[in-house]
Design an enzyme around this catalytic site. Structure first.
Site, PDB file in Angstrom:
ATOM      1  N   LYS A 148      -1.486 -10.910  -2.580  1.00  0.00           N
ATOM      2  CA  LYS A 148      -0.111 -10.509  -2.848  1.00  0.00           C
ATOM      3  C   LYS A 148       0.817 -11.415  -2.045  1.00  0.00           C
ATOM      4  O   LYS A 148       0.366 -11.916  -1.019  1.00  0.00           O
ATOM      5  CB  LYS A 148      -0.006  -9.033  -2.532  1.00  0.00           C
ATOM      6  CG  LYS A 148       0.939  -8.612  -1.411  1.00  0.00           C
ATOM      7  CD  LYS A 148       0.893  -7.139  -1.207  1.00  0.00           C
ATOM      8  CE  LYS A 148       2.242  -6.590  -0.875  1.00  0.00           C
ATOM      9  NZ  LYS A 148       2.778  -6.903   0.449  1.00  0.00           N
ATOM     10  N   ASP A 177      -4.740  -5.649  -3.941  1.00  0.00           N
ATOM     11  CA  ASP A 177      -3.785  -4.740  -3.313  1.00  0.00           C
ATOM     12  C   ASP A 177      -4.629  -3.982  -2.299  1.00  0.00           C
ATOM     13  O   ASP A 177      -5.421  -3.107  -2.674  1.00  0.00           O
ATOM     14  CB  ASP A 177      -3.168  -3.768  -4.329  1.00  0.00           C
ATOM     15  CG  ASP A 177      -2.110  -2.894  -3.669  1.00  0.00           C
ATOM     16  OD1 ASP A 177      -2.383  -2.376  -2.566  1.00  0.00           O
ATOM     17  OD2 ASP A 177      -1.015  -2.719  -4.232  1.00  0.00           O
ATOM     18  N   HIS A 178      -4.489  -4.330  -1.032  1.00  0.00           N
ATOM     19  CA  HIS A 178      -5.470  -3.848  -0.063  1.00  0.00           C
ATOM     20  C   HIS A 178      -5.434  -2.320   0.111  1.00  0.00           C
ATOM     21  O   HIS A 178      -6.382  -1.737   0.612  1.00  0.00           O
ATOM     22  CB  HIS A 178      -5.338  -4.586   1.280  1.00  0.00           C
ATOM     23  CG  HIS A 178      -4.210  -4.100   2.137  1.00  0.00           C
ATOM     24  ND1 HIS A 178      -2.910  -4.496   1.951  1.00  0.00           N
ATOM     25  CD2 HIS A 178      -4.182  -3.260   3.192  1.00  0.00           C
ATOM     26  CE1 HIS A 178      -2.142  -3.914   2.843  1.00  0.00           C
ATOM     27  NE2 HIS A 178      -2.890  -3.155   3.625  1.00  0.00           N
ATOM     28  N   GLU A 216       6.263   2.986   8.545  1.00  0.00           N
ATOM     29  CA  GLU A 216       5.739   2.038   9.546  1.00  0.00           C
ATOM     30  C   GLU A 216       6.692   2.001  10.726  1.00  0.00           C
ATOM     31  O   GLU A 216       7.917   2.028  10.537  1.00  0.00           O
ATOM     32  CB  GLU A 216       5.634   0.645   8.937  1.00  0.00           C
ATOM     33  CG  GLU A 216       4.603   0.549   7.851  1.00  0.00           C
ATOM     34  CD  GLU A 216       4.394  -0.891   7.423  1.00  0.00           C
ATOM     35  OE1 GLU A 216       3.515  -1.554   7.994  1.00  0.00           O
ATOM     36  OE2 GLU A 216       5.130  -1.353   6.535  1.00  0.00           O
ATOM     37  N   ASP A 235       7.916  -5.742  -1.167  1.00  0.00           N
ATOM     38  CA  ASP A 235       6.815  -5.758  -0.192  1.00  0.00           C
ATOM     39  C   ASP A 235       5.936  -4.505  -0.301  1.00  0.00           C
ATOM     40  O   ASP A 235       4.719  -4.592  -0.151  1.00  0.00           O
ATOM     41  CB  ASP A 235       7.382  -5.873   1.233  1.00  0.00           C
ATOM     42  CG  ASP A 235       6.295  -6.139   2.262  1.00  0.00           C
ATOM     43  OD1 ASP A 235       5.359  -6.893   1.954  1.00  0.00           O
ATOM     44  OD2 ASP A 235       6.370  -5.572   3.380  1.00  0.00           O
ATOM     45  N   HIS A 240       1.951  -1.327  -3.298  1.00  0.00           N
ATOM     46  CA  HIS A 240       1.187  -0.272  -2.616  1.00  0.00           C
ATOM     47  C   HIS A 240       1.605   1.136  -3.068  1.00  0.00           C
ATOM     48  O   HIS A 240       0.776   1.968  -3.399  1.00  0.00           O
ATOM     49  CB  HIS A 240       1.351  -0.381  -1.101  1.00  0.00           C
ATOM     50  CG  HIS A 240       0.966  -1.717  -0.543  1.00  0.00           C
ATOM     51  ND1 HIS A 240      -0.085  -2.449  -1.030  1.00  0.00           N
ATOM     52  CD2 HIS A 240       1.482  -2.460   0.473  1.00  0.00           C
ATOM     53  CE1 HIS A 240      -0.199  -3.581  -0.340  1.00  0.00           C
ATOM     54  NE2 HIS A 240       0.746  -3.608   0.574  1.00  0.00           N
ATOM     55  N   LYS A 348      10.437   0.259   7.409  1.00  0.00           N
ATOM     56  CA  LYS A 348      10.044  -0.357   8.671  1.00  0.00           C
ATOM     57  C   LYS A 348      10.848   0.316   9.784  1.00  0.00           C
ATOM     58  O   LYS A 348      11.955   0.804   9.546  1.00  0.00           O
ATOM     59  CB  LYS A 348      10.390  -1.853   8.669  1.00  0.00           C
ATOM     60  CG  LYS A 348       9.667  -2.657   7.596  1.00  0.00           C
ATOM     61  CD  LYS A 348       8.299  -3.078   8.061  1.00  0.00           C
ATOM     62  CE  LYS A 348       7.626  -3.987   7.047  1.00  0.00           C
ATOM     63  NZ  LYS A 348       6.175  -4.050   7.231  1.00  0.00           N
TER      64      LYS A 348
HETATM   65  C1  BG6 Z   1       1.436  -5.476   3.602  1.00  0.00           C
HETATM   66  C2  BG6 Z   1       2.911  -5.658   3.797  1.00  0.00           C
HETATM   67  O1  BG6 Z   1       1.078  -5.700   2.255  1.00  0.00           O
HETATM   68  O2  BG6 Z   1       1.078  -4.141   3.976  1.00  0.00           O
HETATM   69  C3  BG6 Z   1       3.317  -5.366   5.230  1.00  0.00           C
HETATM   70  O3  BG6 Z   1       3.255  -7.008   3.465  1.00  0.00           O
HETATM   71  C4  BG6 Z   1       2.835  -4.003   5.636  1.00  0.00           C
HETATM   72  O4  BG6 Z   1       4.722  -5.459   5.390  1.00  0.00           O
HETATM   73  C5  BG6 Z   1       1.346  -3.836   5.329  1.00  0.00           C
HETATM   74  O5  BG6 Z   1       3.064  -3.854   7.026  1.00  0.00           O
HETATM   75  C6  BG6 Z   1       0.886  -2.421   5.579  1.00  0.00           C
HETATM   76  O6  BG6 Z   1      -0.504  -2.361   5.471  1.00  0.00           O
HETATM   77  P1  BG6 Z   1      -1.356  -1.354   6.336  1.00  0.00           P
HETATM   78  O7  BG6 Z   1      -2.756  -1.479   5.826  1.00  0.00           O
HETATM   79  O8  BG6 Z   1      -1.199  -1.766   7.774  1.00  0.00           O
HETATM   80  O9  BG6 Z   1      -0.775  -0.006   6.100  1.00  0.00           O
END
Ligand code: BG6
Length: 489
Positions: A148, A177-178, A216, A235, A240, A348
């Site tokens: 991404k 998309d992790h 976050e 983002d 997500h 954020k």
């Molecule tokens: C990423 C975003 O894809 O996911 C970041 O670019 C974000 O901005 C992050 O902080 C959050 O991932 P996780 O796994 O830490 O919740």
């Protein structure tokens, strides 16, 4: 059992931040856990000229940082033996041909390319892979994982899909998309479809509304330049949050059952996700006015530490209007969800890092007790407190009929073992050829198509103090009797 054939994973963007923080640790762990192929080669590729030994030193430092501890020497030696580096100019076809010859000579017939580079470099890399014959599957499999952001709007995503499809078949493409690699996200499907008690209630008849929060506490962490282009909508929301929404809202995937491959693995899941996105009510002028709140953090305090505002972050314009917070009220126009609002929010520099899905049920039709009862709530805690909590009202002990909300809890740590990290899981799935947890091309385009009017709309960005829950006007999105669920640290 590990049944994987000899494989090479070739990482474009070998010195990048994501490679160091996520990919190398995931690959290291896959090897330690015995999940990687017995004959496995990890080839870091980037422009900078350096030796494999020099790259290994960089990798070791990155791993020690990720694990916050020195590496066990034997484990490191096993990993290092599989790790090499290849300097490669993305514009030089000879470099790609040399890479192919090197893979063939080593007897590594399965190729997994990992594109962890800025999107502007994807088309060049893809084309060179095609021109050098590295898209062919004559030797074994060839697959490409694309990081991404997949585009920045509908047009760029369509162009990217077009470029990829010129060279690769859709079944060779794995858009990452992790969030889908997280155990607790996959557990949404288990909760819904491996049990019978939830699904009969999972619709407009019993659910009042759904809240999805991805909070976050971190700020820019040196990513101000990227964030200026992306903002919270690109983002977090387009990808997500959209994926979480799909998992909550989708219909049970259907067959075909083929041998021991069931519908969840066969990609039927991706059909159902695409249907949810297509059923999202299109953004209207009224939506822009009443159903979205955007915010930008100003200086404040998080966990007793003073933090700067977004405008003071490095590589951020002093007059930036980029949103670091979004709250939205969206509707899914299908039979199951008609009339059930989905409230989505992400930001954020909120007070905590916490991702939670709250399913809020309707209240009883009549209050038989002196106090009105609280709505039942099913909370799916994605991170960091992984688990599921159902809250319901109980009679307090005593002579009165007083009620109090109580919880039934499932905590993931009760299993006594933790699963693979998101990146381990997804890389392994790609090696096994299972793309179910990777958004498909049409799905990604549908989600850009839906969000596009928000990217182009004139929406005021309201300030909020870092360490608070965003602009207060986000409360106005909710209807009477509803309120944002307060998240714990
Ligand atoms: C990423 C975003 O894809 O996911 C970041 O670019 C974000 O901005 C992050 O902080 C959050 O991932 P996780 O796994 O830490 O919740």
């Amino acid at each position: 059992m590990n049944t994987l054939e000899p494989t090479a994973i070739i990482i474009f963007g070998a010195s990048g931040d994501l490679t160091k923080r996520k990919l190398l640790p995931a690959l290291y762990q896959l090897i330690l856990d015995g999940h990687a192929p017995a004959q496995f080669s990890i080839i870091g590729v980037a422009r900078t000229v350096m030796t494999s030994a020099e790259y290994q030193a960089i990798a070791k430092e990155a791993l020690e940082k990720a694990y916050k501890a020195p590496l066990e020497e034997n484990a490191w030696q096993r990993f290092a033996a599989m790790l090499s580096y290849q300097a490669l100019d993305f514009h030089n076809i000879q470099d790609f041909i040399a890479l192919r010859e090197q893979l063939e000579a080593a007897g590594l017939h399965n190729w997994l390319f990992y594109c962890s580079v800025p999107p502007s470099a994807f088309p060049t890399i893809t084309q060179q892979l095609g021109d050098s014959g590295m898209n062919s599957e004559e030797h074994g499999y060839t697959r490409i994982i694309v990081e991404k952001p997949f585009g920045t709007n509908l047009t760029t995503a369509q162009t990217l899909n077009l470029e990829l499809h010129k060279v690769f078949a859709e079944k060779q493409i794995y858009r990452i998309d992790h969030f889908l690699g997280k155990e607790t996200v996959q557990n949404i499907l288990a909760l819904r479809f491996a049990n019978t008690i939830f699904e009969p209630l999972w619709n407009r008849n019993y659910i009042d509304h759904v809240q999805i929060t991805v909070a976050e506490d971190l700020g820019m962490e040196g990513r101000g330049g990227f964030y200026e282009e992306a903002g919270i909508l690109r983002d977090m929301v387009q990808n997500h949050i959209m994926q979480l929404l799909c998992f909550v809202a989708l219909e049970p995937p259907v067959g075909p059952w083929q041998g021991n491959i069931h519908p969840l693995e066969a990609g039927a899941l991706r059909d159902e996700k695409a249907k949810v996105i297509r059923a999202l009510r299109p953004i209207s002028a009224e939506f822009l006015e009443h159903s979205i709140v955007l915010g930008q953090y100003q200086q404040g305090t998080i966990k007793n530490e003073a933090v700067v505002g977004y405008l003071e972050e490095a590589k951020v314009s002093a007059t930036s209007k980029t949103a670091t917070y979004a709250a939205l009220k969206v509707e899914i126009d299908n039979w199951r969800w008609a009339g059930v609002p989905f409230y989505l929010r992400s930001g954020k520099r909120l007070p905590v890092k916490n991702t939670e899905i709250a399913i809020v049920f309707k209240r009883p039709p009549l209050d038989l007790f002196p106090q009105p009862s609280k709505p039942n709530m099913l909370r799916i805690n994605i991170q960091p407190n992984e688990g599921v909590t159902l809250s319901f009202d109980a009679k307090m002990p005593g002579l009165t009929a007083d009620l109090r909300p109580v919880n039934m809890d499932f905590d993931y740590s009760d299993f006594g073992t933790s699963g693979p990290s998101a990146y381990e899981r997804l890389i392994l799935d790609a090696m096994h050829g299972d793309a179910s947890l990777f958004p498909r091309g049409d799905e990604v385009e549908a989600s850009w198509a839906w969000i596009e009017p928000l990217l182009e709309g004139e929406i005021a960005v309201q300030p909020y103090t870092a360490g608070t829950w965003g602009p207060k006007t986000a409360n106005d999105l909710l209807s009477a009797g509803q309120r944002w669920h307060k998240l714990e640290p």
